[in-house]
Structures are given as structure tokens and as C-alpha cells.
Design a protein around this motif. Structure first.
Motif, PDB file in Angstrom:
ATOM      1  N   ARG A  67       0.757  -1.484   0.072  1.00 18.10           N
ATOM      2  CA  ARG A  67      -0.030   0.129  -0.002  1.00 18.10           C
ATOM      3  C   ARG A  67       0.956   1.182  -0.005  1.00 18.10           C
ATOM      4  O   ARG A  67       0.338   2.267   0.529  1.00 18.10           O
ATOM      5  CB  ARG A  67      -0.867  -0.089   1.028  1.00 18.10           C
ATOM      6  CG  ARG A  67      -2.027  -0.929   1.151  1.00 18.10           C
ATOM      7  CD  ARG A  67      -3.136  -1.126   2.375  1.00 18.10           C
ATOM      8  NE  ARG A  67      -3.799  -0.050   2.625  1.00 18.10           N
ATOM      9  CZ  ARG A  67      -4.496   0.383   3.517  1.00 18.10           C
ATOM     10  NH1 ARG A  67      -4.714  -0.418   4.378  1.00 18.10           N
ATOM     11  NH2 ARG A  67      -5.432   1.611   3.335  1.00 18.10           N
ATOM     12  N   TYR A  68       1.982   1.344  -0.514  1.00  9.75           N
ATOM     13  CA  TYR A  68       3.064   2.501  -0.465  1.00  9.75           C
ATOM     14  C   TYR A  68       3.541   2.594  -1.808  1.00  9.75           C
ATOM     15  O   TYR A  68       4.803   3.029  -2.086  1.00  9.75           O
ATOM     16  CB  TYR A  68       3.836   2.248   0.380  1.00  9.75           C
ATOM     17  CG  TYR A  68       4.491   3.419   0.880  1.00  9.75           C
ATOM     18  CD1 TYR A  68       3.844   4.296   1.880  1.00  9.75           C
ATOM     19  CD2 TYR A  68       5.940   3.844   0.685  1.00  9.75           C
ATOM     20  CE1 TYR A  68       4.506   5.587   2.245  1.00  9.75           C
ATOM     21  CE2 TYR A  68       6.406   4.921   0.946  1.00  9.75           C
ATOM     22  CZ  TYR A  68       5.490   5.667   2.002  1.00  9.75           C
ATOM     23  OH  TYR A  68       6.334   7.146   2.334  1.00  9.75           O
ATOM     24  N   PHE A  70       2.426   4.406  -4.518  1.00 12.59           N
ATOM     25  CA  PHE A  70       2.390   5.830  -5.098  1.00 12.59           C
ATOM     26  C   PHE A  70       3.383   6.415  -4.275  1.00 12.59           C
ATOM     27  O   PHE A  70       4.406   7.395  -5.240  1.00 12.59           O
ATOM     28  CB  PHE A  70       1.139   6.739  -4.634  1.00 12.59           C
ATOM     29  CG  PHE A  70      -0.091   6.140  -5.464  1.00 12.59           C
ATOM     30  CD1 PHE A  70      -0.115   5.081  -6.497  1.00 12.59           C
ATOM     31  CD2 PHE A  70      -1.226   7.031  -5.607  1.00 12.59           C
ATOM     32  CE1 PHE A  70      -1.061   4.989  -7.381  1.00 12.59           C
ATOM     33  CE2 PHE A  70      -2.418   6.576  -6.616  1.00 12.59           C
ATOM     34  CZ  PHE A  70      -2.075   5.564  -7.388  1.00 12.59           C
ATOM     35  N   SER A  71       3.741   6.493  -3.156  1.00 13.97           N
ATOM     36  CA  SER A  71       4.725   7.155  -2.485  1.00 13.97           C
ATOM     37  C   SER A  71       6.379   6.611  -2.823  1.00 13.97           C
ATOM     38  O   SER A  71       7.049   7.551  -2.805  1.00 13.97           O
ATOM     39  CB  SER A  71       4.520   7.018  -1.001  1.00 13.97           C
ATOM     40  OG  SER A  71       3.419   7.501  -0.464  1.00 13.97           O
ATOM     41  N   ASP A 395      -0.470   4.867   1.642  1.00 15.15           N
ATOM     42  CA  ASP A 395      -0.632   5.935   0.588  1.00 15.15           C
ATOM     43  C   ASP A 395      -1.528   6.981   0.806  1.00 15.15           C
ATOM     44  O   ASP A 395      -1.425   8.078   0.568  1.00 15.15           O
ATOM     45  CB  ASP A 395      -0.613   5.266  -0.886  1.00 15.15           C
ATOM     46  CG  ASP A 395       0.731   4.947  -1.618  1.00 15.15           C
ATOM     47  OD1 ASP A 395       1.741   5.393  -1.341  1.00 15.15           O
ATOM     48  OD2 ASP A 395       0.746   4.169  -2.371  1.00 15.15           O
ATOM     49  N   GLN A 396      -2.631   6.287   1.348  1.00 15.09           N
ATOM     50  CA  GLN A 396      -3.897   7.213   1.659  1.00 15.09           C
ATOM     51  C   GLN A 396      -3.474   8.462   2.455  1.00 15.09           C
ATOM     52  O   GLN A 396      -4.382   9.394   2.471  1.00 15.09           O
ATOM     53  CB  GLN A 396      -4.903   6.343   2.132  1.00 15.09           C
ATOM     54  CG  GLN A 396      -5.443   5.229   1.127  1.00 15.09           C
ATOM     55  CD  GLN A 396      -6.494   4.420   1.623  1.00 15.09           C
ATOM     56  OE1 GLN A 396      -7.367   5.017   2.450  1.00 15.09           O
ATOM     57  NE2 GLN A 396      -6.794   3.083   1.217  1.00 15.09           N
ATOM     58  N   TRP A 399      -1.732  10.802  -0.603  1.00 16.17           N
ATOM     59  CA  TRP A 399      -2.101  10.889  -1.985  1.00 16.17           C
ATOM     60  C   TRP A 399      -3.717  10.650  -2.055  1.00 16.17           C
ATOM     61  O   TRP A 399      -4.282  10.128  -1.166  1.00 16.17           O
ATOM     62  CB  TRP A 399      -1.539   9.602  -2.757  1.00 16.17           C
ATOM     63  CG  TRP A 399       0.026   9.783  -2.939  1.00 16.17           C
ATOM     64  CD1 TRP A 399       0.854   9.090  -1.902  1.00 16.17           C
ATOM     65  CD2 TRP A 399       0.667  10.311  -3.826  1.00 16.17           C
ATOM     66  NE1 TRP A 399       2.124   9.323  -2.322  1.00 16.17           N
ATOM     67  CE2 TRP A 399       1.904  10.108  -3.519  1.00 16.17           C
ATOM     68  CE3 TRP A 399       0.429  11.058  -5.200  1.00 16.17           C
ATOM     69  CZ2 TRP A 399       3.216  10.497  -4.377  1.00 16.17           C
ATOM     70  CZ3 TRP A 399       1.388  11.585  -5.708  1.00 16.17           C
ATOM     71  CH2 TRP A 399       3.031  10.986  -5.270  1.00 16.17           C
TER      72      TRP A 399
END
Length: 408
Positions: A67-68, A70-71, A395-396, A399
């Protein structure tokens, strides 16, 4: 909107605007004109390769968390483009030589690799403000380490820049020790087949362009490319072999492949330009994979738990341990070659030279560890708004998502 989101909105864009304004002002008043700095150079293809490697390769290489993603890619690009400018500026200010040539940009891109490697150790735990501050501080300390090696230990200028693996890995390890540990069993810290696939894609990018990375600052470019490729090829074969041998069910482990196929390139970094016999580079590639895979078992089971470290991307055994192997190989190769040339008649001179080479590597590691600890303390002050452990690897938090996707 939660106050934590507002605080990032009020800090991150303005910090980036301030830094970019300072860099623009300094380049306007300090650097010579374009006609004086940008001339045709045969190094431009290599410069493109290294840029692809740092941006694409490491950007995807860090996409190992479920879950990372995008970052991992987004922050990597941000840190690279800021870091290159800051590296040029730091060298300009500290050496008092206004230079913005392709050669200085190449040094800056290679130096920024130290930041990218350190980011892998704190991946998912540091917020954008902390990462930007880390970039500025680390590049300054790395340049100081280079200056010490060049001025006092008489290390050639290109070789001082190639200490990025040692400095980046151990700076990141010291840095991550200052961050709170995530709760045990945190689901977000795991990987998925999709994230592993993207990470291996990044590994392939890095693998392909690594010969250009090792040769861009070298005097003997052909030797550097040849030796690096041979070391990488052998380390890739050894990675598959050792992965199957060390796995319980005899299957390949993607984590082994992702780390060990790059070990040969790291191990041969210091000596690629001076190795005259290809079999030496091939042996270094083999030993690099052995150190990486066996070291990953020892580090993850003994070293990290004892020191309460969470090396998110495994930069210690991916870059740190092979770099130590390469440092030892550089000393041995230097002593043997100089000994053959002098027919071993001047042992005191050989010992004196070896002492300086060993001192350079020890100084690089020591400076990285000490400055990494100091930087870790700086990054955890309240002003930089450290992320709570419950928000790690998510990420949330940074982003905007058109829709929530629980599967990534």
C-alpha cells in the motif's frame, strides 16, 4: 479534513517552493552562462542511463510494499530532482567553484543515489517533510565525507563519489533506528505479488544500467563497463542458484532475486575501472551474491532484532554488505598490483597506501553512522510532524485516490 492533512498542506508545498527559489537565485548569481558550461560530451548517453537507473529503476525497486506504491515512486522522483540541484549547490558552496557542466551534473546524480538508498531503509515511515530535510542534510554530510577522503586520505575524486553505497546504506540504517517500531503483525508492511513484480521490474532497470553507473566517472570506461557486466551476470546466476538452495522447498524466492542480482554491481564499483582480468570481476560477482543472500538470513534474524531495526527494503544486505566486500577487494587489489609493480621490495610504502584506503572506507562508514543518528534525532522533532506508527506504509495519508483500493 483532519488537522494532520492540513499541516502537510501548509508545510510541504511551501518548503519545496522555498528550496526551489533558493536554488534558482543561487544558480542565477553563481553559475556561469550556458555557453560556458554545456558543451558536447561523449558522456551524454551514460548520463541518460544513470538518470533512467535512478528515477525509473530505484523508483520501481522501492515499490515493495502493498500500500505504498504511489509514495515509493512519487517521493523518489521528488527527492532525485531536488537532490541533484542541492548536490550541485552544495559542491558549489563548499568548494567555491561555480560549475554546472555535464560532469558536475553526473557527480550530482551519482551522489543523490545515496539519498535513494537511505530512503529504502525508512520507506513508509518518514513523511515528505522529513524526506526533504533528510535529502539536504545527507547530501551535505556526504560531500563532507568526500572532501575528507580526497583532502586527507588522498582518494581520487571519482572514487570518493562512488562511496554512495556505503554511505547511503549505513546512513539509512542509523536513521531508521531513530524511528519508532511499527506494531507487530502490521498488515500494511507486507508485500503482494503485484508489488513484488513492480519491484523486480525496477531491479531489472537498475541491473541493465549499472555498467553506465560504474563507468560514468571512471577514466577507463571500457574496462568499467566490461567488468561490471560480467560481475552482474555472475551475481544473477548465483542469486538463482543460492535462492533455490537456501529455500526450504527448493523454490526461488523473489526477495533473494531482487537483492542479490545487484550485488555484483555494488561489489565491483570501486575496482571496475582497474581490473585487468575479467575472472576477478566474476569472482566478485559470485561473492557478492553469497554475501547478500547469506547476509540477509543473518541480518534479518540476528542483527535487526537485536538492534530493533526495521530495514524496510533491505538496504543493508542489498547495498551495505556488498559495498563492504567491494571495499576490501579494492584494498587487496591495490596492494597486490602495486606489490607486483615494485616486486614487493617496498612493503612499508604498500602498507602506508593500504592504510589510507582502509581509512577512507572506515571514515565513510563512521561518518554515515554518526550523521545518520544525528539526522534521525533531527527528523523526530515536533516541528517536522512525524507520522504516527499507525499511519506507516500507507499511501492514503499523502495521496488522493479516485476510489479506495484495498487490494494494492
Amino acid at each position: 479534513m483532519p488537522s494532520r492533512y492540513l499541516s502537510f498542506r501548509c508545510s510541504v508545498p511551501w518548503l519545496m517552493l522555498l528550496l526551489q527559489a533558493l536554488l534558482l537565485i543561487r544558480s542565477f548569481f553563481g553559475f556561469p552562462g550556458v555557453s560556458d558550461t554545456y558543451s558536447s560530451s561523449n558522456s551524454h548517453p551514460e548520463f541518460q542511463d544513470v538518470t533512467h537507473m535512478v528515477v525509473f529503476g530505484f523508483g520501481f525497486f522501492l515499490m515493495v510494499l502493498r500500500r505504498y506504491g504511489f509514495s515509493s515512486t512519487g517521493f523518489n522522483l521528488l527527492l532525485v530532482v531536488l537532490g541533484v540541484q542541492c548536490s550541485v549547490l552544495a559542491e558549489d558552496l563548499l568548494s567555491r567553484t561555480a560549475d554546472c557542466s555535464l560532469w558536475s551534473l553526473a557527480r550530482a546524480v551519482v551522489s543523490t543515489t545515496a539519498v535513494v538508498i537511505s530512503t529504502g531503509a525508512v520507506l513508509g515511515k518518514a513523511n515528505p517533510v522529513q524526506l526533504i530535510v533528510m535529502t539536504l542534510v545527507e547530501l551535505i554530510f556526504f560531500y563532507v565525507s568526500r572532501w575528507i577522503n580526497k583532502t586527507f586520505l588522498e582518494v581520487p575524486e571519482p572514487l570518493t563519489v562512488m562511496h554512495v553505497h556505503l554511505f547511503g546504506a549505513y546512513f539509512g540504517l542509523a536513521l531508521t533506528s531513530r524511528f519508532p517500531e511499527p506494531p507487530p503483525g502490521l498488515d500494511k508492511s507486507r508485500s503482494t505479488p503485484k508489488s513484488e513484480l513492480f519491484s523486480v521490474l525496477g531491479t531489472v532497470f537498475v541491473w541493465v544500467f549499472w555498467p553506465s553507473f560504474n563507468s560514468i566517472l571512471a577514466d577507463s570506461k571500457k574496462e568499467a563497463v566490461l567488468n561490471t557486466y560480467l560481475a552482474l551476470a555472475v551475481s544473477a546466476v548465483a542469486a538463482f542458484m543460492l535462492s533455490a538452495l537456501t529455500s526450504k522447498d527448493g523454490k526461488f524466492r523473489m526477495a533473494h532475486i531482487r537483492s542479490a542480482v545487484l550485488a555484483g554491481g555494488v561489489a565491483v564499483t570501486y575496482t571496475a575501472h582497474r581490473i585487468q582480468h575479467p575472472w576477478i570481476a566474476m569472482i566478485l560477482g559470485l561473492l557478492g551474491s553469497v554475501v547478500t543472500i547469506l547476509g540477509s538470513h543473518c541480518v534479518q534474524r540476528c542483527f535487526n532484532p537485536a538492534l530493533k531495526l526495521q530495514d524496510t527494503s533491505g538496504v543493508h544486505f542489498t547495498f551495505g554488505l556488498p559495498a563492504v566486500l567491494g571495499a576490501v577487494a579494492a584494498v587487496v587489489l591495490h596492494v597486490v598490483e602495486d606489490g607486483i609493480e615494485t616486486q614487493w621490495n617496498n612493503l612499508s610504502s604498500l602498507g602506508y597506501t593500504a592504510f589510507f584506503y582502509i581509512g577512507a572506507f572506515c571514515q565513510t562508514i563512521s561518518t554515515a553512522l554518526i550523521t545518520g543518528l544525528i539526522t534521525g534525532l533531527i527528523l523526530n522533532i515536533k516541528l517536522l510532524k512525524a507520522v504516527h506508527v499507525s499511519k506507516y506504509f500507507d499511501d492514503q495519508f499523502y495521496w488522493e485516490f479516485p476510489h479506495l483500493s484495498v487490494g494494492f
